[in-house]
Every structure is written in C-alpha cells, then in structure tokens.
Design a protein around this motif. Sequence first.
Motif, PDB file in Angstrom:
ATOM      1  N   ASP A  13       0.833  -1.213   0.000  1.00 53.11           N
ATOM      2  CA  ASP A  13       0.000   0.000   0.000  1.00 53.11           C
ATOM      3  C   ASP A  13       0.864   1.258   0.000  1.00 53.11           C
ATOM      4  O   ASP A  13       0.573   2.217  -0.729  1.00 53.11           O
ATOM      5  CB  ASP A  13      -0.933   0.002   1.217  1.00 53.11           C
ATOM      6  CG  ASP A  13      -2.045  -1.038   1.103  1.00 53.11           C
ATOM      7  OD1 ASP A  13      -2.321  -1.486  -0.032  1.00 53.11           O
ATOM      8  OD2 ASP A  13      -2.622  -1.395   2.153  1.00 53.11           O
ATOM      9  N   ALA A  14       1.941   1.238   0.796  1.00 52.98           N
ATOM     10  CA  ALA A  14       2.836   2.401   0.843  1.00 52.98           C
ATOM     11  C   ALA A  14       3.535   2.603  -0.501  1.00 52.98           C
ATOM     12  O   ALA A  14       3.697   3.743  -0.963  1.00 52.98           O
ATOM     13  CB  ALA A  14       3.863   2.220   1.955  1.00 52.98           C
ATOM     14  N   THR A  15       3.907   1.512  -1.143  1.00 51.93           N
ATOM     15  CA  THR A  15       4.566   1.605  -2.446  1.00 51.93           C
ATOM     16  C   THR A  15       3.605   2.176  -3.482  1.00 51.93           C
ATOM     17  O   THR A  15       3.975   3.049  -4.286  1.00 51.93           O
ATOM     18  CB  THR A  15       5.071   0.215  -2.896  1.00 51.93           C
ATOM     19  OG1 THR A  15       5.977  -0.280  -1.922  1.00 51.93           O
ATOM     20  CG2 THR A  15       5.765   0.284  -4.235  1.00 51.93           C
ATOM     21  N   VAL A  31       8.927  -0.371  -7.599  1.00 46.65           N
ATOM     22  CA  VAL A  31       8.658  -1.801  -7.765  1.00 46.65           C
ATOM     23  C   VAL A  31       9.886  -2.619  -7.366  1.00 46.65           C
ATOM     24  O   VAL A  31       9.780  -3.635  -6.682  1.00 46.65           O
ATOM     25  CB  VAL A  31       8.221  -2.109  -9.213  1.00 46.65           C
ATOM     26  CG1 VAL A  31       8.200  -3.608  -9.474  1.00 46.65           C
ATOM     27  CG2 VAL A  31       6.852  -1.499  -9.489  1.00 46.65           C
ATOM     28  N   ASP A  32      11.072  -2.158  -7.783  1.00 49.75           N
ATOM     29  CA  ASP A  32      12.309  -2.859  -7.414  1.00 49.75           C
ATOM     30  C   ASP A  32      12.486  -2.890  -5.895  1.00 49.75           C
ATOM     31  O   ASP A  32      12.875  -3.909  -5.321  1.00 49.75           O
ATOM     32  CB  ASP A  32      13.522  -2.202  -8.065  1.00 49.75           C
ATOM     33  CG  ASP A  32      13.592  -2.460  -9.566  1.00 49.75           C
ATOM     34  OD1 ASP A  32      12.919  -3.402 -10.032  1.00 49.75           O
ATOM     35  OD2 ASP A  32      14.312  -1.710 -10.244  1.00 49.75           O
ATOM     36  N   SER A  33      12.204  -1.782  -5.242  1.00 45.38           N
ATOM     37  CA  SER A  33      12.331  -1.716  -3.784  1.00 45.38           C
ATOM     38  C   SER A  33      11.353  -2.677  -3.114  1.00 45.38           C
ATOM     39  O   SER A  33      11.713  -3.395  -2.182  1.00 45.38           O
ATOM     40  CB  SER A  33      12.066  -0.289  -3.312  1.00 45.38           C
ATOM     41  OG  SER A  33      12.007  -0.230  -1.908  1.00 45.38           O
ATOM     42  N   PHE A  34      10.107  -2.703  -3.613  1.00 44.94           N
ATOM     43  CA  PHE A  34       9.119  -3.611  -3.038  1.00 44.94           C
ATOM     44  C   PHE A  34       9.510  -5.073  -3.269  1.00 44.94           C
ATOM     45  O   PHE A  34       9.414  -5.903  -2.364  1.00 44.94           O
ATOM     46  CB  PHE A  34       7.739  -3.337  -3.629  1.00 44.94           C
ATOM     47  CG  PHE A  34       6.677  -4.269  -3.118  1.00 44.94           C
ATOM     48  CD1 PHE A  34       6.191  -4.139  -1.821  1.00 44.94           C
ATOM     49  CD2 PHE A  34       6.174  -5.277  -3.915  1.00 44.94           C
ATOM     50  CE1 PHE A  34       5.237  -5.001  -1.340  1.00 44.94           C
ATOM     51  CE2 PHE A  34       5.210  -6.145  -3.436  1.00 44.94           C
ATOM     52  CZ  PHE A  34       4.732  -6.002  -2.146  1.00 44.94           C
ATOM     53  N   LEU A  35       9.969  -5.385  -4.471  1.00 44.39           N
ATOM     54  CA  LEU A  35      10.376  -6.756  -4.767  1.00 44.39           C
ATOM     55  C   LEU A  35      11.583  -7.173  -3.941  1.00 44.39           C
ATOM     56  O   LEU A  35      11.698  -8.340  -3.556  1.00 44.39           O
ATOM     57  CB  LEU A  35      10.672  -6.917  -6.264  1.00 44.39           C
ATOM     58  CG  LEU A  35       9.441  -6.873  -7.175  1.00 44.39           C
ATOM     59  CD1 LEU A  35       9.866  -6.977  -8.630  1.00 44.39           C
ATOM     60  CD2 LEU A  35       8.467  -7.971  -6.824  1.00 44.39           C
ATOM     61  N   GLU A  36      12.472  -6.227  -3.639  1.00 45.36           N
ATOM     62  CA  GLU A  36      13.619  -6.544  -2.777  1.00 45.36           C
ATOM     63  C   GLU A  36      13.140  -6.919  -1.379  1.00 45.36           C
ATOM     64  O   GLU A  36      13.644  -7.867  -0.772  1.00 45.36           O
ATOM     65  CB  GLU A  36      14.564  -5.350  -2.723  1.00 45.36           C
ATOM     66  CG  GLU A  36      15.842  -5.636  -1.963  1.00 45.36           C
ATOM     67  CD  GLU A  36      16.795  -4.450  -2.004  1.00 45.36           C
ATOM     68  OE1 GLU A  36      17.395  -4.176  -0.941  1.00 45.36           O
ATOM     69  OE2 GLU A  36      16.926  -3.824  -3.054  1.00 45.36           O
TER      70      GLU A  36
END
Length: 140
Positions: A13-15, A31-36
């Motif tokens: 939700d924050a992303t 997206v990269d940060s969330f996937l990490e």
Amino acid sequence: MDARDTDLKKELDATLHARRELGEEYESALVDSFLEKVDQRIDGAVDRRVRRQLAEQQMQTARDSRSPRATDSFGERFGFGIVSLVLAVPLSAIGGGVAHLPGLLVAWAGIVGVNVVQAVRTNPGLFGRRTSSEKSDWED
C-alpha cells in the motif's frame, strides 16, 4: 492473515501510494524496492525452514546413535541365551565326564565368557566401561 502478511500488505500500500504521489518516472524504482523486500522475506522464511530441518536431522541422527542397532533386538538376545543354555547341558556332560570337576569348570567358564562377550557387544556401557565421548573428571 499472518502478521507478516499484514506488514507486506502495508508495504505494498505504501509503495502504491508513493507511486501515485511521485508519478510514473519512479515506478520501476518503487517496484524494485518492493520486490527486494519480498525477496528478503522469502529468503528469511527459507532460511528458517532450512535451519529447522537441519536441526531435526541432527536430532534424529543423535537419537539414532544412542538407540540400539537393528541387530541388537530382544529376539537376538533371547535366542542367544536359550542356545547357550541348551548347549550348556552337553558341554557340561562332556567336560565333567572327561576331566571331572576341572573339565566342568572349564566348560562353564567358556559358556559364561561367551555370554559376557555377547552382553558387552550389545550393551557397551554394561560394566561401566567408558566410551570415548565421555569426559573424565580430570579433563578440562
């Protein structure tokens, strides 16, 4: 729903909220940060499972090393005792008939010796014999 799932949902939700505020130019970085974070969560879960399975294997190995071998069953010990008693009768007769009392004593010493060896083989600590894994009071 698990607390970890709730945390992951909050991260998503924050992303998504940050993407709306920052625009599409930051979408790939978000997206990269969330996937990490998802990868880290998966790696942590896999590490915990692997450690738990290794601990279970070590416990099973420790239990197996302390348990009697499959060949040291009650049937084997019982059968050995019966056979030694059955053979004791003719051995006593032969030893007593040929050499009288000394022959009888030798026959019974052999019978007792064979049974002691069998007992020590199936129960290594039977007569207080120390195994190599035990520490002495004199050692640090």
